[in-house]
Design a protein around this motif. Structure first.
Motif, PDB file in Angstrom:
ATOM      1  N   GLU A   1       3.912  -1.396   3.798  1.00 26.71           N
ATOM      2  CA  GLU A   1       3.757  -0.014   3.373  1.00 26.71           C
ATOM      3  C   GLU A   1       4.963   0.330   2.503  1.00 26.71           C
TER       4      GLU A   1
ATOM      5  N   THR B   1       0.839  -1.198   0.000  1.00 29.01           N
ATOM      6  CA  THR B   1       0.000   0.000   0.000  1.00 29.01           C
ATOM      7  C   THR B   1       0.871   1.244   0.000  1.00 29.01           C
ATOM      8  N   ALA B   2       0.374   2.297  -0.686  1.00 27.15           N
ATOM      9  CA  ALA B   2       1.056   3.597  -0.714  1.00 27.15           C
ATOM     10  C   ALA B   2       0.075   4.637  -1.234  1.00 27.15           C
TER      11      ALA B   2
END
Length: 594
Positions: free
Chosen positions: A352, A258-259
């Motif tokens: 992340e 995720t970002a």
């Protein structure tokens, strides 16, 4: 008184009787021993006589023949004369040392005796069999005779042995038996992880095997155990199993990245394709391959990567405009790999993505502050004055001019002509080589170079490298020219033209071919307060050469900071196509400022 004496007398009488009894017993034992000796002597004499008779009988019975019970290599030679024994041993059907067997575990490798340099000496062996029981001391002869009587007297054959012949065969066998150990390994096919088991290797000890063969041949043995050692693999199966367990953990579940509110998933088979299982000493390291991971996450990288864009300059008429910069961003791959390496084998599935900002070296604000605002220097040369007025040469001028037009130099940066115009697709046109005109790719590059050289001089920049032409040229005044040559195939002997931006701001280079017959070069930059004057004059002339001196005068804010000779050049005469020397004063030199 009498009783007492009487008692004593009685005691004495008793003592005397006792002594008489002991002497009588000792005489009896000695008599018995004497009687036994008298009986045994005839028996011993009789036995010796019998033995002597038997020996004599045996001697006469076996005279000239090998004692019965004597054999060689399992072939019974008893009762045969040495000659008969020799003939029997020479019979191939008997198989005495006809074959030598080298053994390694259950495997047997048979060789004809002569293949390993072994030859039976039949006559010598027959003599050795005949000597059994006849030579040596009494005890060894009797032992041989006794063994022969029991059928257990096996005599070692006599052989001729050539180890150099055996050496070749043993080395050949070693080549067949030697085997490198097989290292255990881990295979990763998508999400499927497998183990390739290790296997021991083997190496024949050739000198040790030769020693055993020599000892066996000496004893008449036909079977020899091969000397050698097992070779253990560096990486064994348990190490591979352990590494496979780590890999199976890594591909046990999808990974989620995720970002910036976006999400990307990497399925187990894609995780597997991103892994490497590499031997490291006695272990196998399971690691992430950055390039394959980048391929698997190509969509994520594309979404999170923005290339930074430097601010730049473009000329709109007489105004220099700034082209805006752009801040970039990219995945911090080193940090991502560190996080994955730590968590992937611990069943961590969510990550992340670390993103870093990439600022351009020249931002819009910096470009505005340092932008070129003034034309510092310019120059032009007439390309219609050369002997080659072909379209190919004009196109070469355009190709090389376009390669440097619009270039920007930061303060302190050096411009190189070769770095910017080498390797382009040029046409063949006229060039000067060793004082003669010839055709070669890139004709016209020197005119582009000379034009820019003079513009850089008038801009007050520091020219750090320059070479004159071989001959005087019609399009530029001698002493004001600059040549460029790429050198041989390895770049040796190259001639470049370089100058450095010594101003406090950025410098913009412009060069283009105009339809009016001129090449124009311009150098734009921040005001420097410098004014430059250039000139050259001929100081020597012969039919074959001319020498020119070039002077330069530089003032800064009205103050002279240089006024003197810039360089001194000697030019050679050109040779016409017919081989005649063209006079050095055959044409009028071009003016300083066309």
């Amino acid at each position: 008184m009498w009783k007492t004496e009487g008692r004593r007398s009685s005691e004495k009488a008793t003592e005397g009787f006792g002594s008489f009894t002991a002497r009588h017993r000792g005489s009896t034992a000695g008599a018995r021993r004497a009687r036994a000796r008298r009986l045994l002597a005839p028996l011993i004499v009789g036995c010796c006589a019998v033995v002597s008779v038997l020996v004599a009988v045996d001697y006469w019975a076996n005279a000239g023949a090998i004692y019965r019970g004597v054999s060689v290599g399992g072939v019974d030679l008893g009762g045969k004369t040495p000659e008969e024994a020799r003939e029997l041993l020479e019979d191939p059907r008997q198989g005495v040392l006809r074959e030598i067997v080298l053994q390694r575990g259950p495997e047997r490798y048979s060789f004809d005796a002569d293949e390993v340099g072994v030859a039976l000496d039949a006559a010598g062996t027959a003599d050795r069999a005949y000597a059994a029981g006849r030579e040596g001391g009494v005890a060894p002869r009797l032992l041989d005779r006794m063994l022969a009587a029991l059928g257990a007297a096996d005599v070692s054959p006599k052989v001729d042995y050539r180890p150099e012949v055996a050496q070749a065969e043993v080395e050949d066998l070693a080549r067949r038996l030697d085997e490198n150990p097989k290292e255990a390994s881990v295979t990763i096919e998508g999400a499927t992880v497998g183990v390739v088991e290790s296997r021991e290797g083997y190496e024949v000890d050739v000198p040790g095997t030769m020693a055993r063969l020599a000892a066996a041949v000496g004893e008449g043995a036909a079977e020899v155990r091969v000397a050698g050692e097992k070779l253990e693999p560096k990486v064994d199966t348990p190490a591979a199993e352990e590494a496979a367990g780590r890999a199976r953990t890594a591909v046990s579940a999808p990974l989620v990245f995720t970002a910036g509110g976006e999400e990307w998933a990497l399925q187990p088979d894609e995780v597997g394709r991103s892994l490497d299982a590499t031997p490291r000493g006695s272990e196998i390291a399971v690691e992430i391959d950055p390039e394959r991971l980048r391929e698997s996450l190509s969509e994520m990288y594309a979404a999170l990567t923005v290339e930074p864009r430097e601010a730049g300059y473009e000329l709109n008429g007489d105004e220099v405009a700034v082209t805006a910069s752009q801040t970039g961003r990219s995945v911090d791959e080193e940090a991502l790999l560190a996080d994955l390496t730590k968590g992937l084998f611990e069943r961590k599935s969510e990550y992340e993505v670390p993103v870093v900002v990439d600022e351009p070296e020249l931002t819009t604000a910096q470009a505005e502050e340092l932008k070129p605002t003034e034309l510092l220097g310019e120059y032009r040369t007439n390309y219609g004055l050369t002997s080659d007025k072909s379209a190919e040469r004009v196109e070469n001028l355009q190709i090389s001019s376009n390669a440097i037009d619009g270039m920007v130099l930061a303060p302190g940066e050096t411009f190189s002509m070769i770095e910017n115009v080498a390797g382009l697709d040029y046409n063949a046109s006229k060039v000067i080589v060793d004082g003669k005109e010839t055709l070669a790719d890139g004709g016209g590059l020197c005119q582009v170079t000379s034009t820019l050289y003079m513009a850089a001089n008038y801009a007050g920049l520091d020219v750090t490298e320059r070479s004159p032409h071989y001959a005087q040229l019609p399009y530029i005044r001698p002493g004001l020219d600059a040549t460029v040559w790429f050198g041989d195939e390895n770049g040796a002997g190259a001639l470049d033209m370089k100058f450095r931006n010594t101003s406090d701001g950025y410098v913009l280079i412009r060069e283009y071919v105009s339809d009016d017959g001129y090449i124009y070069a311009e150098v734009w930059g921040r005001p420097t307060g410098r004014e430059v004057e250039m000139g050259s004059r001929r100081v020597a002339l012969t039919p074959y050469s001319a020498t020119w001196v070039t002077r330069q005068r530089v003032t800064e804010d009205g103050e002279v900071i240089y006024d003197g000779v810039l360089h001194r050049d000697t030019y050679g005469a050109l040779e016409s196509e017919s081989g005649e020397i063209i006079p050095m004063d055959a044409f009028e030199p071009a003016p300083v400022n066309p």
